[in-house]
Scaffold this active site. Structure first.
Site, short mmCIF file in Angstrom:
data_model
loop_
_atom_site.label_atom_id
_atom_site.label_comp_id
_atom_site.label_asym_id
_atom_site.label_seq_id
_atom_site.Cartn_x
_atom_site.Cartn_y
_atom_site.Cartn_z
N TYR A 28 5.63 9.23 3.37
CA TYR A 28 7.04 8.38 3.16
C TYR A 28 6.56 6.92 2.93
CZ TYR A 28 6.22 7.84 7.79
OH TYR A 28 5.60 7.59 9.21
N GLY A 29 5.20 6.77 3.12
CA GLY A 29 4.74 5.16 2.89
C GLY A 29 3.60 4.97 2.23
N THR A 30 2.68 4.52 2.81
CA THR A 30 1.39 4.05 2.09
C THR A 30 0.54 5.21 1.53
OG1 THR A 30 0.12 4.25 4.07
CG2 THR A 30 1.42 1.95 3.54
N LEU A 31 0.94 6.34 1.70
CA LEU A 31 0.01 7.49 1.39
C LEU A 31 0.72 7.98 0.13
CD1 LEU A 31 -0.67 9.35 4.63
CD2 LEU A 31 -2.23 8.60 2.97
N GLU A 102 -4.09 7.58 10.38
CA GLU A 102 -2.69 7.40 11.18
C GLU A 102 -2.83 7.21 12.67
OE1 GLU A 102 -0.44 6.78 9.26
OE2 GLU A 102 -0.29 8.01 7.24
#
Length: 191
Positions: A28-31, A102
Site C-alpha cells: 500500500y506504500g513504497t512497494l 520492513e
C-alpha cells in the site's frame, strides 16, 4: 467435473515453477509500482496480481521519514478508509527480503492477514498478508499522527516525494524504530 479457476488462481498457475507456494502480499506504500522500494519486488520476479483495496476499513497514516503505516481500525476510530494498493504473488525467498526491508525482526512492522478485493472486472475477494505497524506502538502512532484526521486511503507520489530511504537514515539498523520512538515522545504540534 472440472473446476473453473478464479482470475487470481489463473495468475498464480500461469507463473509455474514454484509460484504455487507464493504468498499473496498486499502493498500500500513504497512497494507499489513507481514508488521508491518497488525495485525490490520487481527484482524478485513477484508477479502483480492487480490493483486491490482492503475489504474492510483500515487506518493508513504517514509517520516519520514519510513512511506509511497500515493499522487495523483503532477502537477509538469511527472513520477509517478502504486502503488502496496492489496485490502480488510473492515467493518464499522474496518474502524473506520483504521482511528484512520492513524490519519485522526489529518490531517495526508485523506481517498480518488482511482481506482485499481485487479491482477490475473480477472483484475477487482474496486472503493476503500485509505489513502492519507493530502492535506495540500502533495505537500511539495513530494518535500522534492525528487520529482520524490524519488517515488517508492511499499513499501517493506526493507522500513518496518526502520519503527518506533506509540508506539515508540513521546508520544503525534500528534507525526507523528509533525515529518512531522519538516521534511518539515528541509533543504534538499545536493546531
Amino acid at each position: 467435473m472440472r473446476s473453473v479457476q478464479t482470475p487470481v488462481e489463473q495468475k498464480l498457475s500461469n507463473g509455474g515453477g514454484g509460484v504455487e507456494a507464493a504468498t499473496m502480499v498486499f502493498v500500500y506504500g513504497t512497494l507499489k509500482r513507481g514508488f521508491p522500494n518497488h525495485p525490490l519486488l520487481a527484482a524478485s520476479g513477484s508477479p502483480l496480481v492487480g490493483a486491490a483495496s482492503t475489504a474492510t476499513p483500515a487506518s493508513l497514516v504517514v509517520g516519520p521519514y514519510s513512511v506509511p503505516f497500515l493499522l487495523p481500525r483503532p477502537s477509538s476510530s469511527s472513520g477509517s478508509h478502504l486502503v488502496s494498493g496492489e496485490l502480488y504473488a510473492v515467493s518464499p525467498r522474496a518474502l524473506v527480503d520483504l521482511d528484512a526491508l520492513e524490519g519485522t525482526h526489529l518490531g517495526v512492522y508485523e506481517r498480518r492477514k488482511v482481506t482485499v478485493v481485487v479491482e477490475g472486472g473480477s472483484g475477487e475477494v482474496v486472503e493476503a498478508e500485509a505489513y502492519f505497524a507493530h502492535t506495540s506502538y500502533m495505537e500511539a502512532l495513530w494518535l500522534r499522527c492525528g487520529g482520524e484526521a490524519a488517515e488517508i486511503g492511499e499513499y501517493t507520489m506526493e507522500h513518496a516525494a518526502k520519503y527518506v530511504p533506509p540508506s539515508c537514515r540513521s546508520p544503525d539498523a534500528s534507525g526507523l524504530m528509533h525515529a518512531i520512538h522519538v516521534f511518539l515522545l515528541a509533543t504534538s504540534p499545536s493546531p
